[in-house]
Scaffold this motif. Structure first.
Motif, PDB file in Angstrom:
ATOM      1  N   MET A 154       0.835  -1.200  -0.018  1.00 56.36           N
ATOM      2  CA  MET A 154      -0.184  -0.088   0.060  1.00 56.36           C
ATOM      3  C   MET A 154       0.878   1.330   0.099  1.00 56.36           C
ATOM      4  O   MET A 154       2.006   1.258   0.325  1.00 56.36           O
ATOM      5  CB  MET A 154      -0.982   0.201   1.246  1.00 56.36           C
ATOM      6  N   ASP A 164      -9.703   1.782  -4.146  1.00 56.11           N
ATOM      7  CA  ASP A 164      -8.670   1.555  -3.914  1.00 56.11           C
ATOM      8  C   ASP A 164      -8.129   2.423  -2.588  1.00 56.11           C
ATOM      9  O   ASP A 164      -6.935   2.174  -2.445  1.00 56.11           O
ATOM     10  CB  ASP A 164      -7.701   1.995  -4.995  1.00 56.11           C
ATOM     11  N   VAL A 165      -8.851   2.974  -1.743  1.00 56.96           N
ATOM     12  CA  VAL A 165      -8.517   4.087  -0.824  1.00 56.96           C
ATOM     13  C   VAL A 165      -9.454   3.802   0.369  1.00 56.96           C
ATOM     14  O   VAL A 165     -10.517   3.860   0.373  1.00 56.96           O
ATOM     15  CB  VAL A 165      -8.596   5.568  -1.507  1.00 56.96           C
ATOM     16  N   TRP A 166      -8.712   3.870   1.381  1.00 53.72           N
ATOM     17  CA  TRP A 166      -9.346   4.004   2.808  1.00 53.72           C
ATOM     18  C   TRP A 166      -8.697   5.175   3.514  1.00 53.72           C
ATOM     19  O   TRP A 166      -7.488   5.355   3.671  1.00 53.72           O
ATOM     20  CB  TRP A 166      -8.973   2.581   3.627  1.00 53.72           C
ATOM     21  N   SER A 167      -9.586   6.111   3.939  1.00 56.00           N
ATOM     22  CA  SER A 167      -8.934   7.186   4.478  1.00 56.00           C
ATOM     23  C   SER A 167      -9.852   7.529   5.748  1.00 56.00           C
ATOM     24  O   SER A 167     -11.207   7.162   5.629  1.00 56.00           O
ATOM     25  CB  SER A 167      -8.959   8.495   3.700  1.00 56.00           C
ATOM     26  N   VAL A 221      -4.331   8.263   5.167  1.00 62.04           N
ATOM     27  CA  VAL A 221      -4.855   7.720   3.923  1.00 62.04           C
ATOM     28  C   VAL A 221      -3.860   6.281   3.713  1.00 62.04           C
ATOM     29  O   VAL A 221      -2.699   6.317   3.888  1.00 62.04           O
ATOM     30  CB  VAL A 221      -4.339   8.535   2.843  1.00 62.04           C
ATOM     31  N   LYS A 236      -3.614   3.753   0.612  1.00 65.70           N
ATOM     32  CA  LYS A 236      -4.321   3.437  -0.808  1.00 65.70           C
ATOM     33  C   LYS A 236      -3.212   2.337  -1.477  1.00 65.70           C
ATOM     34  O   LYS A 236      -2.211   2.115  -1.028  1.00 65.70           O
ATOM     35  CB  LYS A 236      -4.201   4.712  -1.587  1.00 65.70           C
ATOM     36  N   LYS A 237      -4.266   1.364  -2.376  1.00 59.72           N
ATOM     37  CA  LYS A 237      -3.450   0.459  -3.012  1.00 59.72           C
ATOM     38  C   LYS A 237      -2.314   1.207  -3.767  1.00 59.72           C
ATOM     39  O   LYS A 237      -2.404   1.970  -4.506  1.00 59.72           O
ATOM     40  CB  LYS A 237      -4.447  -0.335  -3.881  1.00 59.72           C
ATOM     41  N   SER A 239       0.449   2.213  -6.544  1.00 55.74           N
ATOM     42  CA  SER A 239       0.099   2.553  -7.988  1.00 55.74           C
ATOM     43  C   SER A 239       1.188   2.068  -8.641  1.00 55.74           C
ATOM     44  O   SER A 239       2.445   2.419  -8.200  1.00 55.74           O
ATOM     45  CB  SER A 239      -0.516   4.043  -8.156  1.00 55.74           C
TER      46      SER A 239
END
Length: 95
Positions: free
Chosen positions: A17, A72-75, A86, A88-89, A91
């Protein structure tokens, strides 16, 4: 923070992540760094969710934080501190 929001974050465990903490203006307090989430658990006093990157390093996110979830995001926004945590997967960066 609801149990479903914590459970969703657990789907990110063992994946690479990108994590960061942003201030109220959305500016990075630290740049996004690549980390692997190894586990999540409540802190001993039950006020924060700990997101562990190894046995010692973790984010401690207040359970009162307002969580936002996308594919794709947990915040989580901590209104009291004015910080957004934050996760996020990762990139793919070319170049």
């Amino acid at each position: 923070m609801e149990l479903t929001e914590i459970k969703y974050l657990e789907t990110f465990i063992s994946e690479e992540m990108e994590v960061s903490i942003l201030d109220e203006d959305g500016d990075d307090k630290a740049p996004f760094v690549k980390k692997e989430i190894v586990k999540t658990e409540l802190c001993p006093d039950g006020t924060h969710l700990r997101i562990y990157f190894d046995r010692l390093q973790f984010f401690a996110v207040p359970l009162t934080a307002e969580v936002a979830i996308s594919d794709d995001v947990w915040s989580a926004f901590d209104q009291q501190a004015g910080l957004t945590y934050v996760v996020k997967k990762g990139s793919d960066h070319s170049g």
